[in-house]
Design a protein around this motif. Structure first.
Motif, mmCIF file in Angstrom:
data_model
loop_
_atom_site.group_PDB
_atom_site.id
_atom_site.type_symbol
_atom_site.label_atom_id
_atom_site.label_comp_id
_atom_site.label_asym_id
_atom_site.label_seq_id
_atom_site.Cartn_x
_atom_site.Cartn_y
_atom_site.Cartn_z
ATOM 1 N N SER A 136 59.981 39.337 41.705
ATOM 2 C CA SER A 136 60.717 38.066 41.769
ATOM 3 C C SER A 136 60.954 37.710 43.233
ATOM 4 O O SER A 136 60.774 36.562 43.653
ATOM 5 N N GLU A 137 61.348 38.707 43.980
ATOM 6 C CA GLU A 137 61.572 38.514 45.416
ATOM 7 C C GLU A 137 60.261 38.158 46.107
ATOM 8 O O GLU A 137 60.196 37.256 46.937
ATOM 9 N N PHE A 138 59.221 38.871 45.694
ATOM 10 C CA PHE A 138 57.890 38.648 46.258
ATOM 11 C C PHE A 138 57.442 37.208 45.983
ATOM 12 O O PHE A 138 56.970 36.494 46.874
ATOM 13 N N ALA A 139 57.607 36.783 44.728
ATOM 14 C CA ALA A 139 57.159 35.448 44.327
ATOM 15 C C ALA A 139 57.906 34.373 45.090
ATOM 16 O O ALA A 139 57.392 33.287 45.327
ATOM 17 N N ARG A 140 59.123 34.690 45.463
ATOM 18 C CA ARG A 140 59.952 33.692 46.151
ATOM 19 C C ARG A 140 59.589 33.572 47.633
ATOM 20 O O ARG A 140 59.604 32.476 48.192
ATOM 21 N N LEU A 141 59.224 34.705 48.251
ATOM 22 C CA LEU A 141 59.142 34.717 49.710
ATOM 23 C C LEU A 141 57.756 34.896 50.317
ATOM 24 O O LEU A 141 57.528 34.524 51.461
ATOM 25 N N ARG A 142 56.848 35.503 49.573
ATOM 26 C CA ARG A 142 55.622 35.954 50.245
ATOM 27 C C ARG A 142 54.474 34.956 50.212
ATOM 28 O O ARG A 142 53.413 35.237 50.723
ATOM 29 N N PHE A 143 54.655 33.827 49.565
ATOM 30 C CA PHE A 143 53.562 32.865 49.518
ATOM 31 C C PHE A 143 53.769 31.801 50.589
ATOM 32 O O PHE A 143 54.900 31.523 50.989
ATOM 33 N N PRO A 144 52.671 31.189 51.060
ATOM 34 C CA PRO A 144 52.793 30.289 52.211
ATOM 35 C C PRO A 144 53.649 29.059 51.933
ATOM 36 O O PRO A 144 53.686 28.563 50.810
ATOM 37 N N ASN A 145 54.307 28.582 52.956
ATOM 38 C CA ASN A 145 55.094 27.343 52.922
ATOM 39 C C ASN A 145 56.149 27.346 51.832
ATOM 40 O O ASN A 145 56.445 26.313 51.241
ATOM 41 N N ASN A 146 56.676 28.537 51.524
ATOM 42 C CA ASN A 146 57.704 28.664 50.479
ATOM 43 C C ASN A 146 57.264 28.051 49.151
ATOM 44 O O ASN A 146 58.067 27.482 48.411
ATOM 45 N N ALA A 147 55.976 28.130 48.877
ATOM 46 C CA ALA A 147 55.456 27.510 47.647
ATOM 47 C C ALA A 147 55.898 28.276 46.413
ATOM 48 O O ALA A 147 55.949 27.725 45.320
ATOM 49 N N GLY A 148 56.242 29.535 46.580
ATOM 50 C CA GLY A 148 56.590 30.360 45.419
ATOM 51 C C GLY A 148 55.340 30.658 44.618
ATOM 52 O O GLY A 148 54.260 30.096 44.881
ATOM 53 N N ALA A 149 55.467 31.540 43.635
ATOM 54 C CA ALA A 149 54.302 31.931 42.834
ATOM 55 C C ALA A 149 53.707 30.724 42.128
ATOM 56 O O ALA A 149 52.491 30.572 42.024
ATOM 57 N N ASP A 150 54.573 29.844 41.685
ATOM 58 C CA ASP A 150 54.115 28.689 40.917
ATOM 59 C C ASP A 150 53.284 27.734 41.784
ATOM 60 O O ASP A 150 52.194 27.301 41.391
ATOM 61 N N GLY A 151 53.805 27.424 42.955
ATOM 62 C CA GLY A 151 53.087 26.527 43.861
ATOM 63 C C GLY A 151 51.783 27.141 44.311
ATOM 64 O O GLY A 151 50.768 26.443 44.485
ATOM 65 N N PHE A 152 51.806 28.462 44.506
ATOM 66 C CA PHE A 152 50.593 29.137 44.950
ATOM 67 C C PHE A 152 49.510 29.072 43.880
ATOM 68 O O PHE A 152 48.327 28.899 44.177
ATOM 69 N N ILE A 153 49.917 29.178 42.640
ATOM 70 C CA ILE A 153 48.938 29.099 41.553
ATOM 71 C C ILE A 153 48.315 27.699 41.511
ATOM 72 O O ILE A 153 47.118 27.550 41.273
ATOM 73 N N ASN A 154 49.109 26.677 41.782
ATOM 74 C CA ASN A 154 48.538 25.320 41.886
ATOM 75 C C ASN A 154 47.439 25.289 42.939
ATOM 76 O O ASN A 154 46.362 24.735 42.730
ATOM 77 N N GLN A 155 47.741 25.890 44.098
ATOM 78 C CA GLN A 155 46.757 25.902 45.188
ATOM 79 C C GLN A 155 45.505 26.686 44.787
ATOM 80 O O GLN A 155 44.377 26.314 45.120
ATOM 81 N N GLN A 156 45.743 27.792 44.059
ATOM 82 C CA GLN A 156 44.598 28.605 43.627
ATOM 83 C C GLN A 156 43.701 27.816 42.678
ATOM 84 O O GLN A 156 42.472 27.858 42.786
ATOM 85 N N PHE A 157 44.335 27.112 41.735
ATOM 86 C CA PHE A 157 43.555 26.281 40.815
ATOM 87 C C PHE A 157 42.696 25.290 41.603
ATOM 88 O O PHE A 157 41.509 25.137 41.372
ATOM 89 N N ARG A 158 43.345 24.640 42.540
ATOM 90 C CA ARG A 158 42.654 23.603 43.311
ATOM 91 C C ARG A 158 41.478 24.201 44.077
ATOM 92 O O ARG A 158 40.374 23.644 44.107
ATOM 93 N N GLN A 159 41.703 25.359 44.672
ATOM 94 C CA GLN A 159 40.635 25.978 45.447
ATOM 95 C C GLN A 159 39.433 26.325 44.563
ATOM 96 O O GLN A 159 38.286 26.091 44.926
ATOM 97 N N ILE A 160 39.719 26.863 43.404
ATOM 98 C CA ILE A 160 38.620 27.263 42.521
ATOM 99 C C ILE A 160 37.861 26.030 42.014
ATOM 100 O O ILE A 160 36.634 26.009 41.977
ATOM 101 N N ILE A 161 38.601 24.990 41.645
ATOM 102 C CA ILE A 161 37.948 23.805 41.092
ATOM 103 C C ILE A 161 37.069 23.130 42.138
ATOM 104 O O ILE A 161 35.943 22.743 41.875
ATOM 105 N N VAL A 162 37.581 23.041 43.337
ATOM 106 C CA VAL A 162 36.846 22.289 44.377
ATOM 107 C C VAL A 162 35.823 23.165 45.093
ATOM 108 O O VAL A 162 34.677 22.769 45.292
ATOM 109 N N LYS A 163 36.250 24.403 45.428
ATOM 110 C CA LYS A 163 35.374 25.254 46.246
ATOM 111 C C LYS A 163 34.588 26.275 45.413
ATOM 112 O O LYS A 163 33.711 26.942 45.918
ATOM 113 N N GLY A 164 34.963 26.432 44.161
ATOM 114 C CA GLY A 164 34.180 27.303 43.279
ATOM 115 C C GLY A 164 34.594 28.752 43.267
ATOM 116 O O GLY A 164 34.092 29.527 42.457
ATOM 117 N N ALA A 165 35.478 29.165 44.177
ATOM 118 C CA ALA A 165 35.864 30.586 44.196
ATOM 119 C C ALA A 165 37.295 30.727 44.674
ATOM 120 O O ALA A 165 37.781 29.916 45.467
#
Lengths: 876, 113
Positions: free
Chosen positions: A101-130
């Motif tokens: 929980s602490e990790f999800a809150r603090l360790r992802f860039p720009n304070n995105a949290g685990a949820d925001g980071f997953i959004n970024q991951q989705f976007r990267q995979i859809i656009v860049k393929g990996a």
């Protein structure tokens, strides 16, 4: 900790790593590589077009409406929330949840949290393929300190002949830096079998996007040329003057035409144009329908959506779309998204498990996505209902096991007969949902007890089973040696807390020494109950009353317990409370001496001592009840029962709350809320109820009380002794056979009966029967010695025994035995009065027991023809 | 059928005790006078002199006992027609005289009818 893992991360054992600092080099963020430029011509299996396309698609994902919308739709439908499931011991799982929980809150860039980071991951995979990410460990290798996405177009792969595998490098200016595969992940969604690079998912749409761009460009030019309204044909009459030469007339005509066009253009925006008689204006529509343009545009658009692998219907284009077709298209998209989710799951599990390993928490974690929203919820619910009924039917018929049934119902398993989760092997699998609002992982129940609802007799709950089995074995051994003694104490044991009752009775009558004959039994069962967090432990020939759940809770949240007066001594106070929870009294001479040493003479002051006592008791009780709530939630207990010690000291609020049943989920949320509240706000926000409030609550339903009361769990006041136990269906047997049903019978025309009846109607069946039964079982004789009408000075018990004993002797064996019998079983119960009193009646002995609102036994005697008056309410 | 199951003298002691503390004991204990007297009848004991004296006292103190022993519309038929359960009605001269035992009927008539 696995040294191999650390060494691999360090880059030892023959791995080719670039030495930089301590020898470990994480992948760079994309921005740095971008600034320095990328080299694209030195790598194997590399096409310069590939990275150009990647950049173009990246640009289009922002500026092209179809690509942009496709990306947003997939991210939105893909990231619908997730949960983590941990395998390990219960305590380790809890630690893991806290840690992540602490990790999800603090360790992802720009304070995105685990949820925001997953959004970024989705976007990267859809656009860049990996999915291309780095999990950077701390310099001390004791945690993953940061997780971030790496720009895909900076990644190159080289064939390593020795290892016969592609190895990742990152372009860093003119350097090619080998990446550490223990921390760097490159997971393609699709890849060609001859290339390690991901196939760009939208690349197939590029040709049509370019074509569409050209088409719209043509239309724009056309529009510019002709105006969006169409073609305006203006005719005006102009005659050559008599003296006007041909050339002069042409010049004048040219000038007139320019003026009239200018006037028309200028006035057209107002929507009204006035012309002279000699002027005529004709308008001809021009649209994209001209020359089959519409079909061409639609065809191009469908080509784009096909290349994007998304149906036009999803993007809001309704080319002949039916509802059924739309549902099918949606389901197809959801399935495609699941494919992308699996990549993200792999990437994030990799990071989380690395972090847990580095933090030395022996837990394995896996990540699950929530189900995307359905377009046909009602149909789904009906189908689910049918599925559930079929599963339960197959379980009832013995075709499948409870565990199999639980799994088919979407749980991880069912409780076993011994109360442990199926297949756990001493380990738990606990699921924690990611709370998107709070940004942390919270417990959710993965196991279900299928037997609990089916039958009240079988498989009631893990805890009660263990206690029952423990009690049965205990009595088996002890009856041989202490039959008489046990017969005396057995009647006092409530089935809810057998182990504790045995403890108390044994301590009272036999001291701390327990006969050696039962030592093994006690040790076995208490060990089991201790492992379950139930509290008792037999060790070194002594009972260790360690309430683990309470202790854990207190250790985590102790800042909430001490008032301002003791804040400077909180460490000492904490030790005292922890000892108390472990069964070491807070009032031993050693403890007192230690506290006196710390607090000085002030500790001798009655006010300070009193406040010390209050703080300790409050902290202990609060830890027990609040900690227990989380334990109940983890065990999947749906409801708890409030149990007050009923005696002359019992407060009105505790008397009112006694027997009330409260939903565990609601209480767990309440406890979480208290823990999130700053200490200074606790007293006001969760204030103890006042006397006036307690009086109001007496006639209210538990649900209504919970809606009003600020402090939902005991302690309800200073030195509160009220606690909570697992709620169960109450069965009260009548002495003549049959059970109390919990229905009320009273005369509605009698105001007193009506009022009392309404109060009781607000209780659930179990609350009513529980309250009724506890009223008699916890009743007591007032031991105050006072003067009686016969002139004697004695206790209530002695006076009434002398007065009524004779009429119980012949058939019942005396006053005491008749009383004991009615305390065990009775046939009729009546309650009446503003401060309600109770009458319990036993048919066979015509025994009549009158109990006050405070639980005191007022009188007990024979009454053959007792018939309730009109003001009484009967509980049947 | 009797449920107290004691000797006549136990009943007599009970009556004496309860009559002694009327107003100083729980209502249900005062009501035991009627309950035990009804039970005494059901047991078929001989009306010895001590019981006759007790009955006389009940009749004499009918008004006082009526405060604690009276029908609040909750009596069953047997209780409605058994004299000891209805001291309030006796004191008002409304209880049927023929239902009052012979040995205290004259006394009741003299006092209340």
């Amino acid at each position: 900790m696995n040294m191999g893992l650390i060494n691999n991360i360090r880059g030892m054992f023959g791995r080719t790593m670039v030495a930089l600092g301590d020898g470990y080099v994480p992948a760079r963020r994309g921005s740095l590589a971008d600034e320095l430029g990328t080299l694209q011509n030195t790598m194997v299996f590399f096409s310069s077009e590939y990275f150009r396309f990647m950049d173009i698609l990246s640009w289009l994902s922002v500026y092209n409406r179809d690509v942009s919308q496709t990306v947003k739709k997939i991210v939105h439908l893909g990231n619908v929330g997730h949960s983590l499931e941990f395998s390990g011991s219960e305590r380790a799982c809890e630690s893991a949840a806290d840690e992540l929980s602490e990790f999800a809150r603090l360790r992802f860039p720009n304070n995105a949290g685990a949820d925001g980071f997953i959004n970024q991951q989705f976007r990267q995979i859809i656009v860049k393929g990996a999915l291309c990410m780095e999990a950077a460990p701390s310099p001390g290798l004791n945690e993953i300190s940061e997780v971030y996405l790496v720009k895909n177009n900076t990644i190159r792969f080289k064939w390593n002949r020795d290892e016969r595998a592609y190895k990742p490098f990152q372009l860093f200016g003119v350097e090619e830096i080998p990446l550490n595969e223990e921390t760097f992940s490159y997971i393609p969604l699709y890849a060609d079998d001859e290339s390690p690079y991901a196939i760009l998912p939208f690349v197939a749409a590029l040709r049509d996007i370019i074509r569409q761009e050209k088409q719209w460009l043509s239309i724009d030019e056309f529009t510019d040329r002709w105006g969006i309204l169409g073609l305006v044909h203006m005719v005006f009459d102009l005659k050559r003057g008599m003296s006007e030469s041909e050339n002069e007339f042409r010049q004048r005509a040219e000038s007139q035409m320019q003026k009239r066009i200018a006037a028309f253009t200028d006035k057209m925006k107002y929507g009204v144009i006035g012309t002279a008689k000699d002027t005529e204006i004709k308008h001809s529509n021009v649209s994209k329908n001209i020359g089959q343009m519409k079909e061409i545009m639609q065809s191009t658009h469908q080509g784009i959506t096909s290349g994007l692998d998304i149906d036009p219907a999803i993007l809001g284009y309704t080319y002949s779309t039916t509802e059924t077709y739309a549902e099918m298209v949606y389901m197809t998209l959801v399935n495609q998204i699941q494919n992308i989710w699996r990549i993200i799951k792999r990437g994030n599990e990799f990071v989380y498990n690395r972090h847990l390993a580095l933090r030395r928490i022996p837990v394995t974690c896996s990540m699950q996505s929530k189900t995307p929203p359905s377009l046909s919820k009602k149909d789904d619910a009906e189908a689910k209902k049918i599925d559930q009924e079929l599963v339960l039917e197959r379980k009832r018929e013995g075709i499948i096991s409870p565990d199999q049934a639980a799994m088919e119902l979407g749980y991880d398993g069912a409780y076993n007969q011994d109360g442990s989760p199926a297949g756990s092997g001493g380990f738990n699998r606990l699921r924690f949902d990611y709370n998107r609002e709070r940004g942390r992982y919270e417990f959710t129940r993965p196991f279900v007890s299928l037997a609990k609802k089916k039958s009240d007799d079988a498989d009631y709950s893990r805890v009660v089973e263990i206690e029952d089995a423990y009690a049965a074995e205990f009595f088996e051994i002890y009856k041989v040696k202490y039959g008489e003694f046990l017969a005396g104490i057995e009647a006092h044991f409530s089935s809810d807390d057998v182990a504790a009752a045995i403890m108390a009775a044994m301590e009272e009558t036999m001291g701390a020494k327990l006969p050696a004959a039962a030592k093994e039994t006690i040790a076995t069962w208490t060990k089991k109950s201790y492992e379950m967090g139930l509290g008792q432990k037999w060790d070194d020939d002594k009972w260790k009353v360690t309430d683990r759940a309470a202790l854990d809770f207190f250790k985590r949240h102790d800042q909430h317990f001490f008032g301002k007066q003791f804040e400077h001594y909180s460490d000492d106070m904490r030790t005292v409370v922890e000892d108390e929870l472990k069964g070491i009294s807070a009032y031993t001479p050693e403890v007192k001496a230690r506290m006196k040493e710390k607090l000085g003479d002030a500790f001798e002051h009655p006010y300070v001592k009193d406040y010390y006592d209050l703080c300790i008791r409050n902290a202990v009780n609060k830890s027990r009840n609040y900690g227990r709530t989380f334990k109940y939630e983890r065990l999947g207990i749906a409801e708890i029962e409030v149990v007050a010690v009923l005696d002359k000291k019992t407060s009105l609020i505790c008397r009112t709350m006694n027997g009330r049943r409260i939903e565990v989920k609601m209480l767990a949320d309440y406890v979480r809320e208290t823990l999130e509240t700053p200490m200074d706000e606790l007293t006001e926000k969760f204030a103890w109820p006042t006397e006036a409030e307690a009086r109001d609550y007496a006639g209210m339903s538990t649900g209504d009380i919970m809606g009003k009361i600020k402090c939902k769990l005991p302690p309800y006041h200073g030195r509160c002794r009220t606690t909570t136990i697992i709620s169960k269906k109450v069965t009260v047997k009548k002495s003549r056979g049959g059970n109390f049903s919990g229905t009320l019978s009273f005369n509605n025309k009698n105001e007193q009966a009506k009022k009392r009846g309404q109060q009781l109607k607000n209780l659930t069946r179990d609350e009513l029967l529980g309250k009724m039964d506890s009223q008699i079982r916890t009743s007591w004789w007032d031991e105050t010695v006072k003067e009686w009408p016969d002139g004697t000075t004695q206790s209530s018990y002695n006076y009434h025994k002398k007065k009524h004993d004779r009429f119980f002797i012949k058939n019942e064996g005396g006053f005491d035995k008749a009383l004991k019998n009615i305390l065990s079983n009775y046939d009729k119960v009546y309650t009446f009065g503003e401060t309600p009193e109770w009458i319990f009646y036993r048919n066979d002995s015509a025994a009549y027991l009158h109990i006050s609102n405070r639980g005191t036994r007022l009188t007990f005697h024979k009454y053959r023809r007792f018939i309730p008056t009109e003001s009484m309410v009967e509980i049947k | 059928m009797s449920t107290y199951g004691n000797s006549p003298y136990d009943y007599i002691d009970l009556f004496k005790d309860r009559l002694l503390y009327v107003g100083k004991q729980f209502d249900s204990e005062t009501q035991q006078i009627a309950d035990a007297r009804h039970d005494f009848n059901d047991a078929g004991f001989t009306l010895i002199d001590e019981i006759k004296k007790i009955d006389e006292e009940i009749i004499k103190r009918a008004g006082e006992l009526g405060k604690y022993i009276h029908d609040e519309d909750h009596y069953d038929d047997e209780m409605k027609s058994f004299w000891a359960w209805n001291p309030d009605k006796i004191a008002e001269g409304k209880f049927p005289l023929e239902k009052i035992p012979d040995h205290v009927r004259t006394l009741a008539k003299e006092l209340y009818y």
